[in-house]
Design an enzyme around this catalytic site. Structure first.
Site: not given
Length: 293
Positions: A245, A190, A220-223, A91-92, A242
Site C-alpha cells: 500500500t 491495506g 504482511h501489511g507493513a504499510s 503472492d496470495h 511484505n
C-alpha cells in the site's frame, strides 16, 4: 508441466534460505508488490545500491491477466541479472493452476493462501501445492486471517480478522510442509484505522514453535505500521516483511505532479518514468534501510 529450466538452480530459489540468512545477520528481507516492470526495476536498483536481497511479489490479479506470465518472465530475467539475490514470488494465490503456470514461467516461490480455510483444509491445500511444484520451489503459507485487501487502499482495517493461534502452528507446519509462515499478530492488509498494535507476546509464542521447526516467519501489511515496530521485527523473529500500500500511495502522489510537468515539457515520457522509478526507489529504500540496516 514443464518446469522452468533454472527454477531450482539459482540461489534465490531457496527463499527460506535467503530469509534465514538475513535473520541470522539481524535483518529482514523486504518484499515489494510489483504490478509492473518499472516498480520492479526501481526495487532491484534500490536493493543493489544497498547490497541487500529483495523479493518481487507478483499479485495474483496481475499474474492472471493475459500478459501476466510475460511479466513474470521479465521479472525472472531481471532477478537473474541482478547483483544481489532477487526472488520472484507469486503472492496470495489460491488457484493451483495459476500457481503452477507462474512457477513454470519462472517464479521462484509462491504464497499458497489457504488462510480462508479451516486449519486442516489450509494445511492440505498447501501440501497439495507443494506436491504439484518442482522440487525446491519455496512455498509460503498463512495461518490466521488478515483483514483488509492487499490490492485496495479504500478498504480500511480496524483489527485483524483472526489472530494466529500458537497451539495450531506445530501441527499446521507438519501437515502442510510450508517453508515460510505468514502470521496474524495485529497486522492487516491495506490501510489501518487508528493506531495498529502488534502483539509481540503472541509472536514470541508462535516463534518458539516455528523456530523448533526451522520455519522463518513473515509479516504482511507493513504499510502504516509504526517504524519502531518494523525496525524491531527482525529482532523478534520476523524474516520477511511484505510492503504494498505505501509504495503505491507514495507513487501516485508523486505522479500527480509529475504527469502535468511531463505534458508541459513536450510529452516527456522519459521524465515521467524517471519520476516513477525515483519515487519507488525512495520508498523501497526506506524499508530496506529500516528492516535490514
Amino acid at each position: 508441466m514443464t518446469a522452468h529450466a533454472t527454477a531450482t538452480a539459482t540461489t534465490p530459489a531457496d527463499l527460506a534460505g535467503v530469509v534465514s540468512a538475513r535473520l541470522a545477520a539481524g535483518g529482514a528481507v523486504t518484499a515489494v508488490a510489483c504490478y509492473d516492470f518499472s516498480t520492479a526495476l526501481a526495487t532491484v536498483t534500490a536493493a543493489e545500491e544497498r547490497k541487500r536481497p529483495v523479493i518481487l511479489l507478483v499479485p495474483p490479479v496481475v499474474a492472471a491477466e493475459a500478459t501476466g506470465l510475460r511479466l513474470v518472465r521479465a521479472l525472472r530475467g531481471l532477478a537473474d541479472g541482478a547483483s544481489v539475490p532477487v526472488v520472484v514470488q507469486l503472492d496470495h494465490a489460491r488457484d493451483p493452476d495459476l500457481i503452477e503456470a507462474t512457477v513454470d514461467a519462472g517464479a521462484h516461490a509462491v504464497l499458497a493462501d489457504g488462510s480462508h480455510l479451516s486449519l486442516a483444509d489450509n494445511a492440505a491445500f498447501v501440501a497439495s501445492v507443494i506436491a504439484r511444484l518442482p522440487e525446491g520451489t519455496c512455498v509460503e503459507a498463512e495461518l490466521g486471517a488478515l483483514a483488509g485487501d492487499e490490492d485496495r487502499t479504500d478498504k480500511v482495517s480496524h483489527v485483524p480478522a483472526g489472530m494466529t493461534d500458537p497451539a495450531d502452528v506445530a501441527v499446521f507446519l507438519e501437515r502442510s510442509g510450508a517453508h515460510l509462515l505468514a502470521v496474524s499478530i495485529g497486522n492487516a492488509h491495506g490501510n489501518y484505522v487508528g493506531d495498529p498494535h502488534l502483539d509481540w507476546e503472541l509472536l514470541a509464542r508462535i516463534r518458539e514453535v516455528s523456530d523448533a521447526a526451522g520455519v522463518p516467519l513473515v509479516l504482511h501489511g507493513a504499510s502504516g505500521l509504526p517504524r519502531a515496530d518494523l525496525a524491531a521485527a527482525p529482532r523478534r523473529g520476523i524474516g520477511k516483511v511484505n510492503v504494498n500500500t505505501e509504495v503505491r500511495q507514495e507513487l501516485l502522489a508523486k505522479l500527480g505532479s509529475a504527469v502535468p510537468a511531463a505534458v508541459s515539457s513536450g510529452a516527456n515520457v522519459r521524465g515521467l518514468v524517471a519520476a516513477w522509478r525515483g519515487q519507488v526507489g525512495e520508498t523501497v529504500g526506506g524499508f530496506l534501510d529500516l528492516l535490514d540496516p
